[in-house]
Design a protein around this motif. Sequence first.
Motif, PDB file in Angstrom:
ATOM      1  N   ILE A 298       0.853  -1.186   0.000  1.00  0.00           N
ATOM      2  CA  ILE A 298       0.000   0.000   0.000  1.00  0.00           C
ATOM      3  C   ILE A 298       0.887   1.234   0.000  1.00  0.00           C
ATOM      4  O   ILE A 298       1.696   1.436   0.915  1.00  0.00           O
ATOM      5  CB  ILE A 298      -0.917   0.014   1.234  1.00  0.00           C
ATOM      6  CG1 ILE A 298      -1.764  -1.258   1.282  1.00  0.00           C
ATOM      7  CG2 ILE A 298      -1.803   1.255   1.231  1.00  0.00           C
ATOM      8  CD1 ILE A 298      -2.557  -1.415   2.562  1.00  0.00           C
ATOM      9  N   ASN A 299       0.746   2.066  -1.013  1.00  0.00           N
ATOM     10  CA  ASN A 299       1.556   3.281  -1.093  1.00  0.00           C
ATOM     11  C   ASN A 299       1.268   4.204   0.086  1.00  0.00           C
ATOM     12  O   ASN A 299       0.116   4.506   0.389  1.00  0.00           O
ATOM     13  CB  ASN A 299       1.270   4.030  -2.403  1.00  0.00           C
ATOM     14  CG  ASN A 299       1.798   3.294  -3.614  1.00  0.00           C
ATOM     15  OD1 ASN A 299       2.782   2.564  -3.522  1.00  0.00           O
ATOM     16  ND2 ASN A 299       1.151   3.476  -4.755  1.00  0.00           N
TER      17      ASN A 299
ATOM     18  N   PHE B  20       1.633   3.699   3.266  1.00  0.00           N
ATOM     19  CA  PHE B  20       1.041   3.082   4.456  1.00  0.00           C
ATOM     20  C   PHE B  20       1.823   3.483   5.706  1.00  0.00           C
ATOM     21  O   PHE B  20       3.017   3.213   5.828  1.00  0.00           O
ATOM     22  CB  PHE B  20       1.040   1.564   4.310  1.00  0.00           C
ATOM     23  CG  PHE B  20       0.468   0.831   5.503  1.00  0.00           C
ATOM     24  CD1 PHE B  20      -0.832   1.055   5.905  1.00  0.00           C
ATOM     25  CD2 PHE B  20       1.236  -0.080   6.210  1.00  0.00           C
ATOM     26  CE1 PHE B  20      -1.376   0.381   6.995  1.00  0.00           C
ATOM     27  CE2 PHE B  20       0.711  -0.763   7.297  1.00  0.00           C
ATOM     28  CZ  PHE B  20      -0.596  -0.528   7.691  1.00  0.00           C
TER      29      PHE B  20
ATOM     30  N   GLU C 265       0.981  -6.080   5.182  1.00  0.00           N
ATOM     31  CA  GLU C 265      -0.083  -5.083   5.070  1.00  0.00           C
ATOM     32  C   GLU C 265      -1.416  -5.704   4.656  1.00  0.00           C
ATOM     33  O   GLU C 265      -2.454  -5.441   5.271  1.00  0.00           O
ATOM     34  CB  GLU C 265       0.333  -3.999   4.068  1.00  0.00           C
ATOM     35  CG  GLU C 265       1.539  -3.195   4.529  1.00  0.00           C
ATOM     36  CD  GLU C 265       2.112  -2.329   3.431  1.00  0.00           C
ATOM     37  OE1 GLU C 265       1.437  -2.165   2.394  1.00  0.00           O
ATOM     38  OE2 GLU C 265       3.229  -1.817   3.601  1.00  0.00           O
ATOM     39  N   GLU C 266      -1.408  -6.520   3.608  1.00  0.00           N
ATOM     40  CA  GLU C 266      -2.650  -7.125   3.129  1.00  0.00           C
ATOM     41  C   GLU C 266      -3.257  -8.029   4.189  1.00  0.00           C
ATOM     42  O   GLU C 266      -4.465  -7.995   4.437  1.00  0.00           O
ATOM     43  CB  GLU C 266      -2.400  -7.928   1.854  1.00  0.00           C
ATOM     44  CG  GLU C 266      -3.672  -8.558   1.295  1.00  0.00           C
ATOM     45  CD  GLU C 266      -3.409  -9.492   0.131  1.00  0.00           C
ATOM     46  OE1 GLU C 266      -4.306  -9.656  -0.705  1.00  0.00           O
ATOM     47  OE2 GLU C 266      -2.307 -10.067   0.070  1.00  0.00           O
TER      48      GLU C 266
ATOM     49  N   THR D  50     -10.014  -1.398  -3.863  1.00  0.00           N
ATOM     50  CA  THR D  50      -8.601  -1.720  -3.681  1.00  0.00           C
ATOM     51  C   THR D  50      -8.310  -1.935  -2.203  1.00  0.00           C
ATOM     52  O   THR D  50      -9.110  -1.569  -1.334  1.00  0.00           O
ATOM     53  CB  THR D  50      -7.703  -0.581  -4.200  1.00  0.00           C
ATOM     54  OG1 THR D  50      -7.947   0.597  -3.400  1.00  0.00           O
ATOM     55  CG2 THR D  50      -7.998  -0.274  -5.667  1.00  0.00           C
TER      56      THR D  50
ATOM     57  N   LYS E 292      -6.150  -0.326  -0.573  1.00  0.00           N
ATOM     58  CA  LYS E 292      -5.999   1.019   0.004  1.00  0.00           C
ATOM     59  C   LYS E 292      -7.354   1.573   0.426  1.00  0.00           C
ATOM     60  O   LYS E 292      -7.495   2.145   1.520  1.00  0.00           O
ATOM     61  CB  LYS E 292      -5.348   1.957  -1.017  1.00  0.00           C
ATOM     62  CG  LYS E 292      -5.232   3.415  -0.561  1.00  0.00           C
ATOM     63  CD  LYS E 292      -4.361   3.549   0.676  1.00  0.00           C
ATOM     64  CE  LYS E 292      -4.023   5.003   0.991  1.00  0.00           C
ATOM     65  NZ  LYS E 292      -5.220   5.812   1.313  1.00  0.00           N
ATOM     66  N   LYS E 293      -8.375   1.394  -0.414  1.00  0.00           N
ATOM     67  CA  LYS E 293      -9.708   1.872  -0.059  1.00  0.00           C
ATOM     68  C   LYS E 293     -10.273   1.076   1.115  1.00  0.00           C
ATOM     69  O   LYS E 293     -10.969   1.625   1.967  1.00  0.00           O
ATOM     70  CB  LYS E 293     -10.639   1.787  -1.269  1.00  0.00           C
ATOM     71  CG  LYS E 293     -10.309   2.804  -2.353  1.00  0.00           C
ATOM     72  CD  LYS E 293     -11.305   2.748  -3.496  1.00  0.00           C
ATOM     73  CE  LYS E 293     -10.965   3.791  -4.559  1.00  0.00           C
ATOM     74  NZ  LYS E 293     -11.925   3.747  -5.697  1.00  0.00           N
TER      75      LYS E 293
ATOM     76  N   LEU F  62      -8.486  -0.194   3.500  1.00  0.00           N
ATOM     77  CA  LEU F  62      -7.779   0.360   4.655  1.00  0.00           C
ATOM     78  C   LEU F  62      -8.458   1.641   5.127  1.00  0.00           C
ATOM     79  O   LEU F  62      -8.667   1.837   6.333  1.00  0.00           O
ATOM     80  CB  LEU F  62      -6.322   0.634   4.280  1.00  0.00           C
ATOM     81  CG  LEU F  62      -5.498   1.438   5.288  1.00  0.00           C
ATOM     82  CD1 LEU F  62      -5.361   0.685   6.603  1.00  0.00           C
ATOM     83  CD2 LEU F  62      -4.115   1.763   4.706  1.00  0.00           C
ATOM     84  N   ASP F  63      -8.818   2.514   4.190  1.00  0.00           N
ATOM     85  CA  ASP F  63      -9.470   3.778   4.553  1.00  0.00           C
ATOM     86  C   ASP F  63     -10.804   3.526   5.256  1.00  0.00           C
ATOM     87  O   ASP F  63     -11.130   4.183   6.253  1.00  0.00           O
ATOM     88  CB  ASP F  63      -9.697   4.635   3.301  1.00  0.00           C
ATOM     89  CG  ASP F  63      -8.394   5.132   2.689  1.00  0.00           C
ATOM     90  OD1 ASP F  63      -7.367   5.136   3.404  1.00  0.00           O
ATOM     91  OD2 ASP F  63      -8.399   5.508   1.500  1.00  0.00           O
TER      92      ASP F  63
END
Length: 215
Positions: free
Chosen positions: A130-131, A133, A163-164, A189, A191-192, A194-195
């Motif tokens: 994740i960019n 993170f 991370e995943e 994604t 990333k989304k 995570l948000d």
Amino acid sequence: MKELPENIPLFPLPGALLLPNSRLPLNIFEPRYINMVEDTIATKHRLIGMIQPIKINKGKFQSDSNKYQRVGCAGRIVSFTETGDGRYLITLEGVSRFNFKNEVEHEKPYILSHIDWGFYKNDLVPFEDINGFDRNGFLEILKKYLDSAQIASDWEVLKKAKEEVLVNSLSMLCPFEPEEKQVLLEADTIKKRLDVLVTLMKLSSENDLESQYIQ
């Protein structure tokens, strides 16, 4: 995607979330789902589709095929044990999300569903980091959430998790509402996801803090 079947058995289970590349243990005891597991074990793909039923009034859940969420996740049976009282203890490993299309008529008591994998090709692509993170910042939010919810955890494992694995495992294990779990599932994604996860944990921590003051 060509190797994935168009029809798979469906297991509607409120609050249960399965994500790609994650594992979900299940205790199977209803006769129709025992039948489903036995039939699935005999197939080449060994896939079962996990999906959320949609809640209706008075906290009940519809049982017909028109009342399921449209997005679910298929998991492959990677282990199973038959208990002495006739139950199955199975573990599903998430393969890919899918869009539920309709039920398929067949002679068995469980649900057979026609599904579309096409929207989730990226679920089969190897995970990338994740960019941006912020692990320390995330762990701080997580600690506040776990403390407020009084959830025990192995902190050393959480610190070292990839991370995943960290994001998906927490999305599956945290006691969010079924509707919130569905939002986590449908995140485009990691990333989304995570948000969404961070937002849910923050809201839960704030609500718990407010309830303490009210008391």
